[in-house]
Design a protein around this motif. Structure first.
Motif, PDB file in Angstrom:
ATOM      1  N   ASN A 152       0.852  -1.193   0.000  1.00 35.59           N
ATOM      2  CA  ASN A 152       0.000   0.000   0.000  1.00 35.59           C
ATOM      3  C   ASN A 152       0.878   1.230   0.000  1.00 35.59           C
ATOM      4  N   VAL A 153       0.638   2.124  -0.951  1.00 36.76           N
ATOM      5  CA  VAL A 153       1.390   3.365  -1.061  1.00 36.76           C
ATOM      6  C   VAL A 153       0.391   4.508  -1.232  1.00 36.76           C
ATOM      7  N   ALA A 154       0.467   5.501  -0.372  1.00 32.82           N
ATOM      8  CA  ALA A 154      -0.407   6.678  -0.456  1.00 32.82           C
ATOM      9  C   ALA A 154      -1.869   6.286  -0.541  1.00 32.82           C
ATOM     10  N   SER A 155      -2.263   5.281   0.232  1.00 34.09           N
ATOM     11  CA  SER A 155      -3.624   4.731   0.312  1.00 34.09           C
ATOM     12  C   SER A 155      -4.046   3.991  -0.954  1.00 34.09           C
ATOM     13  N   VAL A 156      -3.093   3.715  -1.859  1.00 34.25           N
ATOM     14  CA  VAL A 156      -3.369   2.929  -3.064  1.00 34.25           C
ATOM     15  C   VAL A 156      -2.840   1.515  -2.846  1.00 34.25           C
ATOM     16  N   ASP A 157      -3.674   0.519  -3.130  1.00 29.51           N
ATOM     17  CA  ASP A 157      -3.255  -0.866  -2.997  1.00 29.51           C
ATOM     18  C   ASP A 157      -2.456  -1.288  -4.223  1.00 29.51           C
ATOM     19  N   ILE A 158      -1.302  -1.905  -4.006  1.00 30.52           N
ATOM     20  CA  ILE A 158      -0.459  -2.430  -5.080  1.00 30.52           C
ATOM     21  C   ILE A 158      -0.593  -3.944  -5.049  1.00 30.52           C
ATOM     22  N   VAL A 159      -1.174  -4.526  -6.096  1.00 32.73           N
ATOM     23  CA  VAL A 159      -1.384  -5.972  -6.148  1.00 32.73           C
ATOM     24  C   VAL A 159      -1.007  -6.488  -7.526  1.00 32.73           C
ATOM     25  N   GLY A 160      -0.799  -7.783  -7.614  1.00 33.26           N
ATOM     26  CA  GLY A 160      -0.588  -8.412  -8.909  1.00 33.26           C
ATOM     27  C   GLY A 160      -1.926  -8.618  -9.600  1.00 33.26           C
ATOM     28  N   THR A 161      -1.924  -8.612 -10.924  1.00 35.67           N
ATOM     29  CA  THR A 161      -3.193  -8.830 -11.620  1.00 35.67           C
ATOM     30  C   THR A 161      -3.787 -10.197 -11.291  1.00 35.67           C
ATOM     31  N   ARG A 162      -2.910 -11.161 -10.975  1.00 34.16           N
ATOM     32  CA  ARG A 162      -3.405 -12.489 -10.632  1.00 34.16           C
ATOM     33  C   ARG A 162      -4.048 -12.524  -9.244  1.00 34.16           C
ATOM     34  N   ASP A 163      -3.871 -11.448  -8.488  1.00 28.07           N
ATOM     35  CA  ASP A 163      -4.475 -11.347  -7.160  1.00 28.07           C
ATOM     36  C   ASP A 163      -5.725 -10.479  -7.160  1.00 28.07           C
ATOM     37  N   LEU A 164      -6.107  -9.929  -8.314  1.00 27.42           N
ATOM     38  CA  LEU A 164      -7.151  -8.915  -8.339  1.00 27.42           C
ATOM     39  C   LEU A 164      -8.513  -9.427  -7.877  1.00 27.42           C
ATOM     40  N   ILE A 165      -8.914 -10.603  -8.347  1.00 25.22           N
ATOM     41  CA  ILE A 165     -10.231 -11.103  -7.951  1.00 25.22           C
ATOM     42  C   ILE A 165     -10.294 -11.296  -6.448  1.00 25.22           C
ATOM     43  N   ALA A 166      -9.238 -11.868  -5.879  1.00 26.92           N
ATOM     44  CA  ALA A 166      -9.212 -12.043  -4.423  1.00 26.92           C
ATOM     45  C   ALA A 166      -9.262 -10.703  -3.723  1.00 26.92           C
ATOM     46  N   HIS A 167      -8.557  -9.732  -4.261  1.00 25.17           N
ATOM     47  CA  HIS A 167      -8.506  -8.408  -3.633  1.00 25.17           C
ATOM     48  C   HIS A 167      -9.866  -7.711  -3.701  1.00 25.17           C
ATOM     49  N   ILE A 168     -10.541  -7.817  -4.818  1.00 29.30           N
ATOM     50  CA  ILE A 168     -11.822  -7.128  -4.985  1.00 29.30           C
ATOM     51  C   ILE A 168     -12.926  -7.789  -4.175  1.00 29.30           C
ATOM     52  N   THR A 169     -12.929  -9.102  -4.082  1.00 29.05           N
ATOM     53  CA  THR A 169     -13.997  -9.796  -3.357  1.00 29.05           C
ATOM     54  C   THR A 169     -13.714  -9.927  -1.870  1.00 29.05           C
ATOM     55  N   ARG A 170     -12.495  -9.640  -1.444  1.00 28.43           N
ATOM     56  CA  ARG A 170     -12.145  -9.812  -0.025  1.00 28.43           C
ATOM     57  C   ARG A 170     -13.008  -8.984   0.918  1.00 28.43           C
ATOM     58  N   PRO A 171     -13.390  -7.732   0.574  1.00 30.07           N
ATOM     59  CA  PRO A 171     -14.241  -6.966   1.498  1.00 30.07           C
ATOM     60  C   PRO A 171     -15.637  -7.541   1.684  1.00 30.07           C
ATOM     61  N   LYS A 172     -15.973  -8.616   1.007  1.00 28.86           N
ATOM     62  CA  LYS A 172     -17.269  -9.273   1.108  1.00 28.86           C
ATOM     63  C   LYS A 172     -18.383  -8.403   0.520  1.00 28.86           C
ATOM     64  N   ALA A 173     -19.584  -8.990   0.487  1.00 27.34           N
ATOM     65  CA  ALA A 173     -20.735  -8.295  -0.098  1.00 27.34           C
ATOM     66  C   ALA A 173     -21.264  -7.263   0.893  1.00 27.34           C
ATOM     67  N   ARG A 174     -21.039  -5.982   0.594  1.00 28.17           N
ATOM     68  CA  ARG A 174     -21.426  -4.903   1.504  1.00 28.17           C
ATOM     69  C   ARG A 174     -22.531  -4.025   0.928  1.00 28.17           C
ATOM     70  N   LEU A 175     -22.705  -4.054  -0.393  1.00 25.68           N
ATOM     71  CA  LEU A 175     -23.730  -3.230  -1.034  1.00 25.68           C
ATOM     72  C   LEU A 175     -24.829  -4.120  -1.591  1.00 25.68           C
ATOM     73  N   SER A 176     -26.071  -3.708  -1.394  1.00 26.37           N
ATOM     74  CA  SER A 176     -27.195  -4.443  -1.956  1.00 26.37           C
ATOM     75  C   SER A 176     -27.244  -4.240  -3.463  1.00 26.37           C
ATOM     76  N   ALA A 177     -28.048  -5.065  -4.139  1.00 24.72           N
ATOM     77  CA  ALA A 177     -28.177  -4.940  -5.596  1.00 24.72           C
ATOM     78  C   ALA A 177     -28.705  -3.553  -5.972  1.00 24.72           C
ATOM     79  N   THR A 178     -29.642  -3.039  -5.174  1.00 24.10           N
ATOM     80  CA  THR A 178     -30.174  -1.699  -5.445  1.00 24.10           C
ATOM     81  C   THR A 178     -29.097  -0.642  -5.291  1.00 24.10           C
ATOM     82  N   SER A 179     -28.269  -0.781  -4.254  1.00 23.54           N
ATOM     83  CA  SER A 179     -27.181   0.175  -4.033  1.00 23.54           C
ATOM     84  C   SER A 179     -26.167   0.117  -5.167  1.00 23.54           C
ATOM     85  N   VAL A 180     -25.854  -1.101  -5.621  1.00 27.33           N
ATOM     86  CA  VAL A 180     -24.896  -1.253  -6.723  1.00 27.33           C
ATOM     87  C   VAL A 180     -25.408  -0.538  -7.964  1.00 27.33           C
TER      88      VAL A 180
END
Length: 714
Positions: A152-180
């Motif tokens: 993490n640099v300046a509040s930006v996450d640095i990840v490998g592209t092969r880690d992206l799906i894990a990184h994006i889904t890690r925060p779990k489902a927080r927004l409802s379909a309507t919110s999305v």
């Protein structure tokens, strides 16, 4: 004299210079084209890697204009249940992160990464208008072709592209379909379509990958996840399938505790031109609003924020949640309870003090024991504890130094009127206790607050741009005065959060006593997302006839809830006449809730009135082989251990399932006809405490009452 051929030589030289310039421009254009080709290739690969997210409710938006820039573009914006992710793919090698900076080979590229952080910040600000909570917009630099990268640099996450799906889904489902859907519409407006025909790679096409039926994911109950046979189906490897499943499974309770609805999210960014207050009934999200507001104010001011409360457990939990929500703000928001803050301040100032609770108790005992049996303080309708509370919360809680101040005091929060002769007796007890403390060379916790308040009055502490006080109704007048002195009446300086109906300590105060005017800067939250309707209806019986004086100085019966968004099972209330039956039923309930889908040990809270009761519960669980952790040691980290502790330590916390053992049956029965005013005050405080414990429950509530069954609630 002009020599023949001079002009031709000059022209030849000029043409060669022109040719060199054209070759330079061609080389630069070739290099740019190469970079664009690399960028297009890597961005296309990233889009292909992220395409499976479309099967579980995510939207992938590629090649949009960087807001406010005529030429810059954004590679990819992902919008879905876990938030908004701005993804910038980089074909970088030899990347290193050290001391908060990032280098590519010998080149420092931190400033470029910081630009992406600014974009996320501005996007977050824009999306706040539709109620998206701070912390739900994430900036990500994806390193092409790499994996197992996490920085993490300046509040930006640095990840490998092969880690992206894990990184994006890690925060779990927080927004409802309507919110999305609402967020998606705003994102499409915020990031305009690129219309220029200047040199740039062709637009990325995101394939509409869906999950194949053959993976056996058990998603047949979700129509949006059924594959369309006319669409191309990619084969997903097991690792990606696991990450996709992680994104749709129910989150631990710690993730839920950071949830905001749109109204709460807008409140987080609201500006006040002086001290403000946020109040609302239990379950309306006051604490989480305070947490997100602390993050917002720290970012907006560029300074430091103090988040404080009376409770010792809550600061560590909120600090842990902050590390998840806004790791860049760690160190900019101080989480500490009021007594710890006062002690820390005194040590910094070199003020000598020694807190010894055992010696303080002895000092009070000595003062109490010299009182004659005929003293009005020893009348049958009072207890020693009543007068201990009187001195701690009413006299020392206000820092009174002369009897005249006490003689005319309204004593907010205490229901028994005291004539002047009784007040004289109280003051004599107070002076005797104070003399005994001095003789022993010790002070109590109330003294540390008063010493810290006086230290700040003498030499102001210019450290914090904002102070947020959670459970403000539980603080003393002196505590609020100390905290107010840190920021004064500056805009957005002081935010008080709380609910008078959840006051569980005797005594009280009003803001007028402290010299704080809200002048209309009060906000009421009235939507309960936490509790089911059944749990809330059950809990309300504890405070149905409760009357109290709010810190704003008005009599109240508690704020109403306009909407309860969830429903569930009826709470379980069981009466027991012996401890063995009670404990067996408690263990059976634990076993039952742990079989529920989506409920782990870490989602269960067993809350008691006292620490000895909590110790007995932990011993019972230990004998049964059930792992547990004391709330004294709980710091907001997810773990596979049941949380056990007092209701007081659980204030501000939430659990999917709450068990309240060892509840005195008399507290659930009708009040005695001959109850004294002092006893009624204590009973109301104890029932408010039960109300607080019950409303910690999100999905299920179990109450085990011990003792003779009277006319019980429920």
């Amino acid at each position: 004299m002009t020599i023949a051929g001079d002009s031709a030589a000059v022209e030849a030289q000029r043409q060669r210079g022109h040719a060199r310039e054209l070759r330079r421009q061609a080389d630069e254009a070739e290099a740019r084209a190469g970079r664009f080709e690399v960028a297009h290739r890597t961005e296309s690969e990233t889009a292909a890697l992220l395409a499976p997210l479309a099967a579980i409710g995510y939207h992938l938006i590629a090649d949009r204009r960087w807001p406010g820039s005529p030429t810059a573009q954004v590679d990819m914006v992902v919008v879905g249940p876990s938030g908004v992710f701005i993804v910038d793919t980089k074909a970088w090698r030899e990347v290193a992160v050290h001391d908060g900076r990032i280098t590519r080979g010998q080149e420092d590229v931190t400033d470029g990464v910081a630009n992406l952080a600014d974009l996320a910040w501005n996007t977050e600000k824009a999306l706040a208008e539709i109620g998206l909570a701070p912390g739900e917009v994430h900036a990500v630099v994806a390193l092409a072709g790499q994996r197992y990268v996490q920085a993490n640099v300046a509040s930006v996450d640095i990840v490998g592209t092969r880690d992206l799906i894990a990184h994006i889904t890690r925060p779990k489902a927080r927004l409802s379909a309507t919110s999305v859907d609402a967020v998606l519409r705003s994102v499409l407006e915020h990031f305009p379509v690129i219309t220029s025909d200047t040199l740039r790679p062709p637009q990325i096409v995101v394939s509409q990958t869906v999950l194949p039926r053959s993976t056996g994911l058990g998603l047949s109950d979700h129509p949006e996840m059924h594959p369309d046979p006319d669409l191309h189906v990619d084969t997903l490897d097991d690792e990606i399938v696991d990450h996709l499943l992680d994104g749709v499974l129910e989150a631990p309770i710690e993730d839920w505790m950071a949830f905001l609805d749109p109204a709460q999210a807008r409140l987080v960014r609201r500006n006040f031109n002086g001290p403000a207050r946020i109040r609302g009934a239990a379950g309306t999200g006051k604490t989480v609003v305070g947490l997100h507001r602390a993050v917002y104010l720290a970012r907006a001011t560029g300074g430091r924020v103090l988040f404080t409360t009376y409770i010792r457990t809550l600061p560590a939990v909120l600090k842990s949640l902050l590390e998840r929500l806004a790791p860049d703000m760690v160190g900019r928001v101080d989480f500490v309870n009021v007594h710890a803050f006062a002690s820390r301040l005194l040590k910094e100032r070199g003020v000598t003090f020694r807190v010894d609770t055992l010696e303080a108790q002895r000092a009070f005992s000595d003062a109490w024991n010299v009182i004659s049996a005929s003293s009005p303080l020893k009348a049958p309708r009072f207890t020693r504890r009543y007068w201990e509370d009187e001195i701690a919360y009413v006299v020392k809680g206000r820092g009174l130094t002369h009897f005249d101040e006490y003689a005319d005091l309204a004593r907010v929060g205490r229901k028994h009127a005291l004539p002047v002769d009784v007040r004289h007796a109280v003051w004599d007890l107070y002076e005797g206790y104070t003399a005994n403390l001095r003789q022993r060379g010790v002070c109590d916790f109330e003294d540390t607050v008063l010493l810290a308040r006086d230290a700040v009055r003498e030499i102001p502490l210019d450290r914090y741009d904002a102070v947020i006080v959670d459970e403000a109704q539980d603080l003393s007048c002196a505590m609020v005065s100390l905290l107010h002195a840190l920021v004064g009446d500056r805009p957005d300086g002081l935010t008080l959060i709380g609910d008078g109906q959840q006051t569980i300590y005797p005594g009280g105060y009003t803001l007028g006593e402290v010299g704080i005017s809200l002048a209309g800067r009060g906000v009421v939250l009235d939507v309960n997302h936490r509790n089911t309707a059944e749990i809330l209806d059950f809990a309300k019986q504890m405070v149905a006839d409760d009357q109290f004086v709010d810190i704003e100085g008005v009599d109240g019966v508690g704020d109403a809830v306009s909407d309860i968004t969830r429903s569930g099972e009826e709470p379980d209330l069981h009466h027991f006449t012996n401890r063995d039956d009670h404990d067996a039923a408690l263990l059976a309930r634990v076993e039952q809730v742990l079989r529920l889908v989506g409920t782990g040990r870490g989602d269960v809270g067993i809350l008691t009135a006292t620490n000895p009761q909590a110790d007995k519960v932990r011993a019972l669980l230990d004998t049964a082989g059930v792992a547990s952790v004391s709330l004294k040691n709980y710091a907001g980290k997810s773990s596979d251990q049941i949380r056990v502790g007092t209701i007081k330590r659980a204030k501000g916390l939430e659990f999917k399932q709450v068990l309240l053992p060892h509840v005195p049956a008399k507290l659930l029965a009708d009040a005695p006809q001959t109850e004294s005013v002092a006893d009624r005050e204590r009973r109301e405080l104890d029932r408010r405490e039960l109300y607080v414990g019950m409303t910690r429950a999100r999905d299920g509530l179990w109450v085990g009452a011990l003792g003779k069954v009277g006319s019980a609630a429920g």
